[in-house]
Design an enzyme around this catalytic site. Sequence first.
Site, short mmCIF file in Angstrom:
data_model
loop_
_atom_site.label_atom_id
_atom_site.label_comp_id
_atom_site.label_asym_id
_atom_site.label_seq_id
_atom_site.Cartn_x
_atom_site.Cartn_y
_atom_site.Cartn_z
N THR A 12 0.90 -1.07 0.14
CA THR A 12 -0.44 -0.42 0.22
C THR A 12 0.56 1.10 -0.15
OG1 THR A 12 -2.24 -1.12 1.08
CG2 THR A 12 -1.61 0.90 1.27
N ASP A 56 1.91 -6.68 -4.45
CA ASP A 56 1.44 -6.76 -3.23
C ASP A 56 1.49 -7.91 -2.47
OD1 ASP A 56 -2.36 -5.79 -3.06
OD2 ASP A 56 -1.08 -7.71 -1.43
N1 ASP Z 1 -2.50 -5.93 0.05
C1 ASP Z 1 -0.85 -5.02 0.80
C2 ASP Z 1 0.18 -5.92 1.07
O1 ASP Z 1 -0.01 -6.14 2.01
C3 ASP Z 1 -1.97 -4.84 1.80
C4 ASP Z 1 -0.33 -3.44 2.95
O2 ASP Z 1 0.47 -2.99 2.41
O3 ASP Z 1 -0.87 -2.86 3.57
O4 ASP Z 1 1.11 -5.24 0.15
#
Ligand code: ASP
Length: 332
Positions: A12, A56
């Site tokens: 994120t 991700d």
């Molecule tokens: N889906 C994202 C990830 O783990 C969530 C985050 O970064 O907080 O890459």
Amino acid sequence: MKNILLIYTGGTIGMQKDSNNNSLKAVDFNKLTSSLPELQNPELRVHHTSLKKIIDSSNMDKNYWIEITEIIKENYTVMHGFVVLHGSDTMAYTASALSFMLEGLQKAVILTGSQIPIGARRTDAKENLITSIEIAASGKIKEVCVYFEDKLLRGNRTVKVNSEQFEAFNSPNFPTLADVGIHIKYNSNYFFTSNQKELNIQTNFSEDVAVLKLFPGITEKVVSSVLNSANNIVLETFGSGNATNKEWFITSLKTAINKGVFIVNCSQCLSGEVTQGKYETSSDLNKIGVISAKNMTSESAITKLMHLDGICTSLGEKKSLFIKSLRGEISN
Ligand code: ASP
């Protein structure tokens, strides 16, 4: 002048909304650092690099872990510390895995990320990133940690506990290594120090691991299909390490152990520890040779098994290393 290397893996922190479908997707790292004038500090030189493919963190696997450790190894002598920008979803697994891979680490490797992307108005990314850099440059930490929302945690003791609050991580079975307010208050009594003074990267990670999470009513069919799926099993039990003592269950585990399957007992509880034999429902596990993971997190037990299965040449060696603290992941 301190040199710090930022290793961007995705998550994120570096994402942006796709105007077509509103989903979050990774952006270019150069855009990310240019949105941070706070990184201009005369005492610090912040360098950056990225994984070949930005992901991700739900797509994380051992090949990306190897890529991160190789970047650290290549830059080890010229950098004072490392900050790994990582998605929060699997950050606790990566922190645990890196702790086992980076044997003899004498510098800080701080994993951080954010709940809101760095370009967004209410982002938590800036504080997480800037403080992680400061901690990595301090020279105090010589282990793999997670820094998130005012807390520095030992990486292999960390679990993700919240997907909405800024305070997303905790280490329920180990004290914080630093608490951050106006000052960074280090709890140096809890720092890990390795007896080995030279970095040796252990990239021989096995994927022959499965998790068997118990629940009331679990069937023999489910248990035997998981037990037959891998040679290393993390058995996620109830409370202080309890499991059903129905005959079919104990016989299934015993048969697997006799075939050479290595089974460790990790509690579904976040705090406290596994004490096999405390209740009748865990004494049979002791008798048949299930190994207690004591107060290790599941993330740590899984990645430790991946590590040990890659390096051990016998079951006896695997057992003696599993119950021992290698990087501060288990209390003695
Ligand atoms: N889906 C994202 C990830 O783990 C969530 C985050 O970064 O907080 O890459």
